[in-house]
Every structure is written in C-alpha cells, then in structure tokens.
Write a protein that holds these residues in place. Sequence first.
Motif, PDB file in Angstrom:
ATOM      1  N   SER A  53      -6.198  -0.666   3.864  1.00  0.00           N
ATOM      2  CA  SER A  53      -5.260  -0.221   4.893  1.00  0.00           C
ATOM      3  C   SER A  53      -5.768  -0.529   6.295  1.00  0.00           C
ATOM      4  O   SER A  53      -6.964  -0.468   6.576  1.00  0.00           O
ATOM      5  CB  SER A  53      -5.021   1.286   4.754  1.00  0.00           C
ATOM      6  OG  SER A  53      -4.192   1.751   5.801  1.00  0.00           O
ATOM      7  N   PHE A  95      -6.967   4.457  -5.357  1.00  0.00           N
ATOM      8  CA  PHE A  95      -6.808   5.113  -4.057  1.00  0.00           C
ATOM      9  C   PHE A  95      -7.839   4.593  -3.057  1.00  0.00           C
ATOM     10  O   PHE A  95      -7.509   4.336  -1.883  1.00  0.00           O
ATOM     11  CB  PHE A  95      -6.932   6.624  -4.204  1.00  0.00           C
ATOM     12  CG  PHE A  95      -6.922   7.340  -2.886  1.00  0.00           C
ATOM     13  CD1 PHE A  95      -5.773   7.366  -2.101  1.00  0.00           C
ATOM     14  CD2 PHE A  95      -8.066   7.956  -2.409  1.00  0.00           C
ATOM     15  CE1 PHE A  95      -5.769   8.003  -0.870  1.00  0.00           C
ATOM     16  CE2 PHE A  95      -8.066   8.595  -1.180  1.00  0.00           C
ATOM     17  CZ  PHE A  95      -6.915   8.620  -0.407  1.00  0.00           C
ATOM     18  N   THR A 127       0.545   4.116  -2.866  1.00  0.00           N
ATOM     19  CA  THR A 127       0.306   5.522  -2.501  1.00  0.00           C
ATOM     20  C   THR A 127       1.380   6.418  -3.089  1.00  0.00           C
ATOM     21  O   THR A 127       1.102   7.517  -3.591  1.00  0.00           O
ATOM     22  CB  THR A 127       0.269   5.676  -0.979  1.00  0.00           C
ATOM     23  OG1 THR A 127      -0.782   4.862  -0.438  1.00  0.00           O
ATOM     24  CG2 THR A 127       0.023   7.127  -0.581  1.00  0.00           C
ATOM     25  N   TRP A 132       0.787   9.599  -5.464  1.00  0.00           N
ATOM     26  CA  TRP A 132       1.247  10.891  -4.958  1.00  0.00           C
ATOM     27  C   TRP A 132       2.143  11.587  -5.983  1.00  0.00           C
ATOM     28  O   TRP A 132       2.021  12.793  -6.225  1.00  0.00           O
ATOM     29  CB  TRP A 132       1.983  10.678  -3.643  1.00  0.00           C
ATOM     30  CG  TRP A 132       2.573  11.929  -3.055  1.00  0.00           C
ATOM     31  CD1 TRP A 132       3.888  12.291  -3.049  1.00  0.00           C
ATOM     32  CD2 TRP A 132       1.873  12.976  -2.389  1.00  0.00           C
ATOM     33  NE1 TRP A 132       4.051  13.497  -2.411  1.00  0.00           N
ATOM     34  CE2 TRP A 132       2.826  13.942  -2.002  1.00  0.00           C
ATOM     35  CE3 TRP A 132       0.535  13.190  -2.079  1.00  0.00           C
ATOM     36  CZ2 TRP A 132       2.489  15.104  -1.330  1.00  0.00           C
ATOM     37  CZ3 TRP A 132       0.192  14.352  -1.405  1.00  0.00           C
ATOM     38  CH2 TRP A 132       1.144  15.291  -1.030  1.00  0.00           C
ATOM     39  N   GLN A 181      -0.327  12.350   3.203  1.00  0.00           N
ATOM     40  CA  GLN A 181      -0.479  12.024   1.776  1.00  0.00           C
ATOM     41  C   GLN A 181      -1.876  11.495   1.487  1.00  0.00           C
ATOM     42  O   GLN A 181      -2.502  11.872   0.493  1.00  0.00           O
ATOM     43  CB  GLN A 181       0.563  10.987   1.353  1.00  0.00           C
ATOM     44  CG  GLN A 181       1.958  11.544   1.122  1.00  0.00           C
ATOM     45  CD  GLN A 181       2.878  10.501   0.518  1.00  0.00           C
ATOM     46  OE1 GLN A 181       2.606   9.309   0.551  1.00  0.00           O
ATOM     47  NE2 GLN A 181       4.000  10.956  -0.030  1.00  0.00           N
ATOM     48  N   HIS A 182      -2.361  10.607   2.345  1.00  0.00           N
ATOM     49  CA  HIS A 182      -3.703  10.050   2.148  1.00  0.00           C
ATOM     50  C   HIS A 182      -4.762  11.135   2.226  1.00  0.00           C
ATOM     51  O   HIS A 182      -5.715  11.140   1.436  1.00  0.00           O
ATOM     52  CB  HIS A 182      -3.985   8.968   3.196  1.00  0.00           C
ATOM     53  CG  HIS A 182      -3.219   7.712   2.967  1.00  0.00           C
ATOM     54  ND1 HIS A 182      -2.753   6.932   3.996  1.00  0.00           N
ATOM     55  CD2 HIS A 182      -2.816   7.100   1.827  1.00  0.00           C
ATOM     56  CE1 HIS A 182      -2.113   5.886   3.508  1.00  0.00           C
ATOM     57  NE2 HIS A 182      -2.142   5.963   2.195  1.00  0.00           N
ATOM     58  N   ILE A 222      -6.813   1.402  -1.691  1.00  0.00           N
ATOM     59  CA  ILE A 222      -5.768   1.574  -0.676  1.00  0.00           C
ATOM     60  C   ILE A 222      -6.397   1.846   0.687  1.00  0.00           C
ATOM     61  O   ILE A 222      -6.028   1.236   1.697  1.00  0.00           O
ATOM     62  CB  ILE A 222      -4.827   2.730  -1.066  1.00  0.00           C
ATOM     63  CG1 ILE A 222      -3.999   2.361  -2.299  1.00  0.00           C
ATOM     64  CG2 ILE A 222      -3.898   3.090   0.098  1.00  0.00           C
ATOM     65  CD1 ILE A 222      -3.188   3.524  -2.865  1.00  0.00           C
ATOM     66  N   LEU A 239       0.803  -1.220   0.000  1.00  0.00           N
ATOM     67  CA  LEU A 239       0.000   0.000   0.000  1.00  0.00           C
ATOM     68  C   LEU A 239       0.834   1.267   0.000  1.00  0.00           C
ATOM     69  O   LEU A 239       0.452   2.267  -0.620  1.00  0.00           O
ATOM     70  CB  LEU A 239      -0.944  -0.014   1.209  1.00  0.00           C
ATOM     71  CG  LEU A 239      -1.886  -1.239   1.287  1.00  0.00           C
ATOM     72  CD1 LEU A 239      -2.859  -1.075   2.439  1.00  0.00           C
ATOM     73  CD2 LEU A 239      -2.634  -1.440  -0.020  1.00  0.00           C
ATOM     74  N   ASP A 240       1.974   1.256   0.673  1.00  0.00           N
ATOM     75  CA  ASP A 240       2.818   2.449   0.664  1.00  0.00           C
ATOM     76  C   ASP A 240       3.367   2.718  -0.737  1.00  0.00           C
ATOM     77  O   ASP A 240       3.446   3.870  -1.174  1.00  0.00           O
ATOM     78  CB  ASP A 240       3.983   2.287   1.647  1.00  0.00           C
ATOM     79  CG  ASP A 240       3.521   2.345   3.100  1.00  0.00           C
ATOM     80  OD1 ASP A 240       2.403   2.852   3.344  1.00  0.00           O
ATOM     81  OD2 ASP A 240       4.277   1.878   3.979  1.00  0.00           O
ATOM     82  N   LEU A 268      -4.671  13.156  -1.018  1.00  0.00           N
ATOM     83  CA  LEU A 268      -5.247  12.412  -2.134  1.00  0.00           C
ATOM     84  C   LEU A 268      -6.754  12.276  -1.982  1.00  0.00           C
ATOM     85  O   LEU A 268      -7.496  12.329  -2.982  1.00  0.00           O
ATOM     86  CB  LEU A 268      -4.589  11.029  -2.248  1.00  0.00           C
ATOM     87  CG  LEU A 268      -3.148  11.024  -2.747  1.00  0.00           C
ATOM     88  CD1 LEU A 268      -2.517   9.650  -2.570  1.00  0.00           C
ATOM     89  CD2 LEU A 268      -3.091  11.437  -4.218  1.00  0.00           C
TER      90      LEU A 268
END
Length: 414
Positions: free
Chosen positions: A395, A388, A364, A368, A403-404, A391, A360-361, A407
């Motif tokens: 998560s 997204f 992302t 990003w 960041q999340h 994710i 997931l990172d 987004l």
Amino acid sequence: MPKHTDDSAPSGDTLKELRLGRGLTQEQLAERAGTSLGVVKKLERGGTARMESYHALARALGVRTSRLFEPAGPHSSTRTDDDNIDLMPLRQALAPAVTFTGCLRVGSPDPEPDLTRLRATATDMGLAYRRDDYGRVAELLPSLVRAAHDAVDHFAGAPQHGEALRLRSNVLQMAGRYLTQVRAYDLAHTALRDAVQDAVHVDDKGAVAGAVYQLGWLLMRQGRLDEAEQVSIATADAVEPRIYQATGASLGAWGKLLVHASAAAARNNRDQEAREMLRLGRAAGVALGGGQAVEASSWGRFDWRTVAFQGIENQLVARRPDRVLGLSARLPAPKDKKERLFMRRHLLDVAQAHVMLRHLDEATGVLWSLRNETPEWLRHQRMAADTFRDIIRTSKRARLSPQHRDLAAFFGPE
C-alpha cells in the motif's frame, strides 16, 4: 493460544547449489521466481519464508518443491516451551510416557467404559470444531482421548473391542485435525498415525480414508509434498468406489483424497499430475449430482465445488491471479451463511490474487468480511495474516484506514 512454527525448513545450501548449477545469480533467480532478492539471500543463509516462496523458486529452477527440503540439524534459534505447557494434558494423553510394563496413563480409568456416552462426547467435540470453538475442543480432547484408550484396553478380547477401536480412531482423527490447525505438527502426526492403525485393524476403509486425508493436510503443511501426494493417491486407489453404486460417504472420502493429491502435486510443481487428480475428483462430484457428502469429524464436506475450489487454488500456486479471479467469478454466489463458510478457504485465495494484482481495497474487503463472519477460524490461518501484511507492504497509504487498523490488531505483530 501459543504460537507454533513449522517443523521443516529448506536447506540454504541446496537452493544455492541448484541456482549455481543453472548459472543464475541471486538477482536472476529472484526475477524468474517473481520474488524479492532479499528472500533468495535469506533462504540461502538458512532462513525461512512462506511456502509460496518455495513453490515459486522451485518452479523457476525447474524442480519439485520438495527438492528444496532436506533433513536439517537442530534449530539454530532458541524455542520456548509455551506450546509444551499449554498442550501438556493432550500431550500426556496422546504420547504417554512408557515404562517396563507399558504406557503410563494419567488418571484412573472408568471401571466400565460407556461407549454410547463416549460417542456422544465425540459428536459434541466434532460440532464444536465445526463452530470454530477451539476452546471447547481443547477442553474436551485430553479426557476424551484418555477415555478412548481406556475403552480399547477394557474391551480387549470382547465383542465391543472393534467398536472401541473405531471410536478411538475417530477421536484421534479429530485430535490430529485440531493439532494441525494450531500447528503442533509432531503431536498431530502421532495422533493421525495411531488413527490409521486403529482403522486398519478393524478394516474400516472409510476411517482409513479420513485419517489419511488429515495426514495429507499435515504433510503439506510440513513441506513433505511427495509423501502427501503418495499417501493420498495410494489410499484413494484402495478405497475407490464403483461410482454409480457408491454411497455419498464413500464418494466424499475418495474425492477429498484426490483433491489433496492434486493440491500436493500442484505445490510440488507437478502440474500434469495435479490436473489428472482433479479430473478423477470431478467424477466423484458429478456422481453426487447436486448433493453434498459430509463427515463432520473427519474430512468435512465434499461436492463439485470442492474440486472447483482446488482447481482455482492450483492456479494461485502457479501464480496466475487473473485465472483465479476469472474462475472464481463463474462460481454461483453462496445462498446462505452455511455456504459462505464452506467457501471461506477459497476466499483467502481470492484475497491473495487481488494482492498479486495490486487490488488492495478488494483484498482488504475479503479479509474484513471473514474477520466479521468467522474470526476464530481466521485467527489460525497463516495465509490470511500473510496476505494482510502483503497489503500493508504494498500500500502507498500514508495512514492506515480504520479497517486496516482493526485487522492489524486482529492478526497481531509479525
């Protein structure tokens, strides 16, 4: 910009009939397809899902994806008129009202159309599209389409008529490309149908190839996979060049059509046909050597990487995320921003593969980067928003990272 919905939806009765015909429960079908039970139940009730879910279910049932799509009745839910209002000037230009004496045109035509000026404006619009400046495209398109219509009418029977038809075909292709991007599918189909007709009228195979390429993209977005494959193959056969005597433009047009045919076949669970189309497309890329063919107002760019990207995308459609990441890692890193933009659609496949593997990172991070590099393009990519949301759903985080949160604000509510 208004929100647009797909115009096609699969029949829940068809899915249920196929499932029962194979003796499967809803739970068993969901497990075979690698999707949730809720998706199967939703679709059998007549709901909708992502195209990727239809691919997976069709593959689990052993049928073409197109088998799930049948003519539907009127929409069961009420739709707003926002898209009709926002696109009104372009709708009036592309699909004017018809009277006894012909089409009703809005505004007065120029007394003497200037084809040189119109070509310059069309070039400006093509550059705006490549810069993802959709506001500029939307501003230019209505008046440019009307001016192209006026030019064709004005020069009827004159030596400039063929030139005017070529120009209008080019303008209509760009209109269809933009409208497909913003999901105004029926209006896009009108533009592209007329673009093909103009190109055929002047026997311009390159323009026909460009318009059909755009049409194939539109048909795939509508779930019309059989037609997307068929029109791409038929046109590729008609424009196939002699490889080692061909121009870059003819190789690019032929190669892009073959890549689209492969994409449609892969989505339709026709893996052998998808591989065969890629094999032919690879020949066009090899013939270009290390060069690149570009047609900014039509099919865009083509080189060996176009074929490689499509092969990787086909692996994602087949739900082989390890293969996606492995093949992607073999590609040379982009040398500059221009090359990075060329591979941005491919990067969405990479992000989705990371999600499928629960990286997931990494997923992302891809989104990003695209958010910072090409926000206007990313805003119109439904796959990016869906990735997204996958994710977030997958998560285990109790709180969203900065960041999340950024987004989430960018993509907006589901």
